[in-house]
Design a protein around this motif. Structure first.
Motif, PDB file in Angstrom:
ATOM      1  N   GLU A 108       0.835  -1.202   0.000  1.00 24.45           N
ATOM      2  CA  GLU A 108       0.000   0.000   0.000  1.00 24.45           C
ATOM      3  C   GLU A 108       0.871   1.253   0.000  1.00 24.45           C
ATOM      4  O   GLU A 108       0.602   2.226  -0.695  1.00 24.45           O
ATOM      5  CB  GLU A 108      -0.922  -0.019   1.222  1.00 24.45           C
ATOM      6  CG  GLU A 108      -1.959   1.093   1.223  1.00 24.45           C
ATOM      7  CD  GLU A 108      -2.854   1.058   2.454  1.00 24.45           C
ATOM      8  OE1 GLU A 108      -3.568   2.064   2.673  1.00 24.45           O
ATOM      9  OE2 GLU A 108      -2.824   0.069   3.197  1.00 24.45           O
ATOM     10  N   LEU A 109       1.952   1.211   0.776  1.00 26.35           N
ATOM     11  CA  LEU A 109       2.899   2.327   0.808  1.00 26.35           C
ATOM     12  C   LEU A 109       3.528   2.530  -0.580  1.00 26.35           C
ATOM     13  O   LEU A 109       3.641   3.666  -1.061  1.00 26.35           O
ATOM     14  CB  LEU A 109       3.987   2.035   1.852  1.00 26.35           C
ATOM     15  CG  LEU A 109       5.126   3.043   2.055  1.00 26.35           C
ATOM     16  CD1 LEU A 109       5.734   2.868   3.437  1.00 26.35           C
ATOM     17  CD2 LEU A 109       6.245   2.879   1.024  1.00 26.35           C
ATOM     18  N   THR A 111       4.168   5.811  -5.700  1.00 22.82           N
ATOM     19  CA  THR A 111       4.131   5.938  -7.170  1.00 22.82           C
ATOM     20  C   THR A 111       3.136   7.000  -7.653  1.00 22.82           C
ATOM     21  O   THR A 111       3.160   7.388  -8.823  1.00 22.82           O
ATOM     22  CB  THR A 111       3.757   4.589  -7.822  1.00 22.82           C
ATOM     23  OG1 THR A 111       2.464   4.179  -7.344  1.00 22.82           O
ATOM     24  CG2 THR A 111       4.792   3.527  -7.500  1.00 22.82           C
ATOM     25  N   GLN A 112       2.274   7.481  -6.762  1.00 23.78           N
ATOM     26  CA  GLN A 112       1.286   8.485  -7.148  1.00 23.78           C
ATOM     27  C   GLN A 112       1.921   9.884  -7.229  1.00 23.78           C
ATOM     28  O   GLN A 112       2.968  10.137  -6.627  1.00 23.78           O
ATOM     29  CB  GLN A 112       0.136   8.520  -6.136  1.00 23.78           C
ATOM     30  CG  GLN A 112      -0.669   7.229  -6.050  1.00 23.78           C
ATOM     31  CD  GLN A 112      -1.598   7.211  -4.858  1.00 23.78           C
ATOM     32  OE1 GLN A 112      -1.699   8.205  -4.129  1.00 23.78           O
ATOM     33  NE2 GLN A 112      -2.261   6.092  -4.635  1.00 23.78           N
ATOM     34  N   THR A 113       1.253  10.773  -7.939  1.00 24.82           N
ATOM     35  CA  THR A 113       1.676  12.174  -7.991  1.00 24.82           C
ATOM     36  C   THR A 113       1.169  12.897  -6.743  1.00 24.82           C
ATOM     37  O   THR A 113       0.051  12.649  -6.274  1.00 24.82           O
ATOM     38  CB  THR A 113       1.091  12.858  -9.240  1.00 24.82           C
ATOM     39  OG1 THR A 113       1.519  12.139 -10.399  1.00 24.82           O
ATOM     40  CG2 THR A 113       1.550  14.313  -9.339  1.00 24.82           C
ATOM     41  N   GLY A 164       3.470  19.409  -4.062  1.00 22.55           N
ATOM     42  CA  GLY A 164       4.777  19.494  -3.409  1.00 22.55           C
ATOM     43  C   GLY A 164       5.388  18.111  -3.218  1.00 22.55           C
ATOM     44  O   GLY A 164       5.337  17.268  -4.121  1.00 22.55           O
ATOM     45  N   ARG A 165       5.938  17.884  -2.052  1.00 20.59           N
ATOM     46  CA  ARG A 165       6.524  16.578  -1.750  1.00 20.59           C
ATOM     47  C   ARG A 165       5.464  15.601  -1.252  1.00 20.59           C
ATOM     48  O   ARG A 165       4.388  15.983  -0.826  1.00 20.59           O
ATOM     49  CB  ARG A 165       7.569  16.708  -0.637  1.00 20.59           C
ATOM     50  CG  ARG A 165       8.844  17.401  -0.997  1.00 20.59           C
ATOM     51  CD  ARG A 165       9.812  17.226   0.175  1.00 20.59           C
ATOM     52  NE  ARG A 165      11.095  17.877  -0.085  1.00 20.59           N
ATOM     53  CZ  ARG A 165      11.398  19.103   0.306  1.00 20.59           C
ATOM     54  NH1 ARG A 165      10.495  19.825   0.966  1.00 20.59           N
ATOM     55  NH2 ARG A 165      12.573  19.626   0.050  1.00 20.59           N
ATOM     56  N   LYS A 166       5.848  14.311  -1.292  1.00 17.54           N
ATOM     57  CA  LYS A 166       5.150  13.290  -0.527  1.00 17.54           C
ATOM     58  C   LYS A 166       6.124  12.824   0.555  1.00 17.54           C
ATOM     59  O   LYS A 166       7.342  12.734   0.305  1.00 17.54           O
ATOM     60  CB  LYS A 166       4.743  12.107  -1.404  1.00 17.54           C
ATOM     61  CG  LYS A 166       3.803  12.480  -2.545  1.00 17.54           C
ATOM     62  CD  LYS A 166       3.181  11.263  -3.199  1.00 17.54           C
ATOM     63  CE  LYS A 166       4.187  10.280  -3.745  1.00 17.54           C
ATOM     64  NZ  LYS A 166       5.002  10.807  -4.843  1.00 17.54           N
ATOM     65  N   VAL A 167       5.602  12.557   1.753  1.00 18.66           N
ATOM     66  CA  VAL A 167       6.465  12.130   2.859  1.00 18.66           C
ATOM     67  C   VAL A 167       5.863  10.888   3.509  1.00 18.66           C
ATOM     68  O   VAL A 167       4.670  10.837   3.800  1.00 18.66           O
ATOM     69  CB  VAL A 167       6.642  13.239   3.919  1.00 18.66           C
ATOM     70  CG1 VAL A 167       7.598  12.778   5.016  1.00 18.66           C
ATOM     71  CG2 VAL A 167       7.175  14.518   3.271  1.00 18.66           C
TER      72      VAL A 167
END
Length: 328
Positions: A93-94, A99-101, A106-109
């Motif tokens: 799931e992580l 892989t998503q936008t 901004g960022r993904k964390v």
């Protein structure tokens, strides 16, 4: 977002002050020294749309969403139940999230704690995300026992040792957190927590001092043949297994040290300072070494989230402990 803990200030300046961030950080150190608070604070800064210096602003849309736990670009991965493993489907799931936008542009964390709770399949599933970064994603892995992580996981992260507080810093923090209990109790909690102040506060919430008193009293009754292993194993049902094995491993080590040195200043907490010399005089060194090796092996299974029969395991422990006095 609260300020960094006093003992984290230097490391915070080093990491938060970076102009470019690594794809993955591994924050490691003993449990209870504030690694999770540090990671949450760093997550807030990395997601903030208008940071001020090295702080999240707390006012932008991103900060408000994060505070409400509804930020679409943050992902927290931890065991679904306390003391259980992180499973491969959770990591998948992580990986899908990575892989998503980023929805806010901004960022993904990602925050993952504790990293060592991943079973082998889960750890291998995470490797792909560590090997092939997707977009502007930062993974914050927290580990209390980095030696249990796959070398391939560690090698793909920037490893950051988190500093331990001094005794004075720990006592000051604990006094502010637990002003209602006596200083002596705070010192006892801190000793049980290995000078990890947040762990000491958690132990207080668990009732660890009361649990410790119950266990020590049980051990004394066991050695006096006033209580049996089965009875005690059942009565300790509320005491967490990791705590029990921490205490018995420590007692075995202190027992062995006393047999070798006779140093009465190194007998640990006051509650066992009469029991350990008694056992040292009655037990053979070989028997102490045997039970120490057995305890360490079982402790690893407990920490590794093995599927253990709690009562049978404690009975086995207590049978071995009760046999020490007659082993010389």
């Amino acid at each position: 977002m609260a300020d960094a803990l006093p003992w984290q200030q230097q490391v915070w300046r080093q990491l938060a002050g970076r102009s470019q961030h690594a794809h993955a950080y591994l924050l490691h150190g003993p449990a209870g020294i504030g690694k999770r608070l540090f990671a949450e604070r760093l997550m807030a800064l990395l997601l903030c749309q208008a940071p001020t210096g090295m702080q999240a602003c707390g006012q932008c849309k991103s900060c408000h969403l994060l505070a409400a736990q509804t930020h679409p670009d943050h992902f927290v991965l931890e065991p679904e139940e306390a003391d259980k493993a992180i499973r491969v489907d959770q990591v998948r799931e992580l990986v899908g999230f990575v892989t998503q936008t980023a929805q806010l542009g901004g960022r993904k964390v990602v925050l993952l704690e504790p990293a060592e709770a991943m079973n082998l399949n889960a750890a291998n599933a995470l490797l792909k995300s560590l090997e092939e970064p997707s977009g502007d994603t930062v993974l914050l892995l927290i580990s209390h026992q980095p030696s249990r992580l796959l070398p391939t996981i560690k090698s793909r992260c920037v490893q950051q040792a988190c500093p331990l507080p001094s005794l004075a810093q720990s006592l000051e923090w604990l006094a502010a957190r637990l002003p209602q209990i006596p200083e002596e109790a705070r010192r006892e909690l801190l000793a049980l927590a290995g000078n990890s102040p947040l762990r000491a506060a958690h132990l207080h919430e668990q009732g660890a001092l009361e649990q410790r008193a119950q266990v020590v009293e049980g051990v004394k009754k066991l050695l006096k043949q006033q209580a049996g292993p089965s009875q005690l194993a059942e009565s300790w049902n509320a005491v967490p297994l990791p705590l029990l094995f921490d205490w018995f491993c420590e007692w075995a080590l202190l027992l062995l040290r006393y047999q070798m040195t006779g140093d009465e200043e190194a007998l640990g907490a006051a509650d066992m300072q009469k029991v350990l010399p008694y056992l040292a005089g009655k037990a053979s060194r070989g028997a102490v070494l045997d039970i120490q090796a057995w305890l360490l092996e079982q402790r690893q299974k407990v920490l590794g989230k093995a599927n253990l029969n709690r009562v049978l395991l404690l009975e086995a422990l207590l049978v071995r402990w009760a046999s020490l006095p007659g082993s010389r």
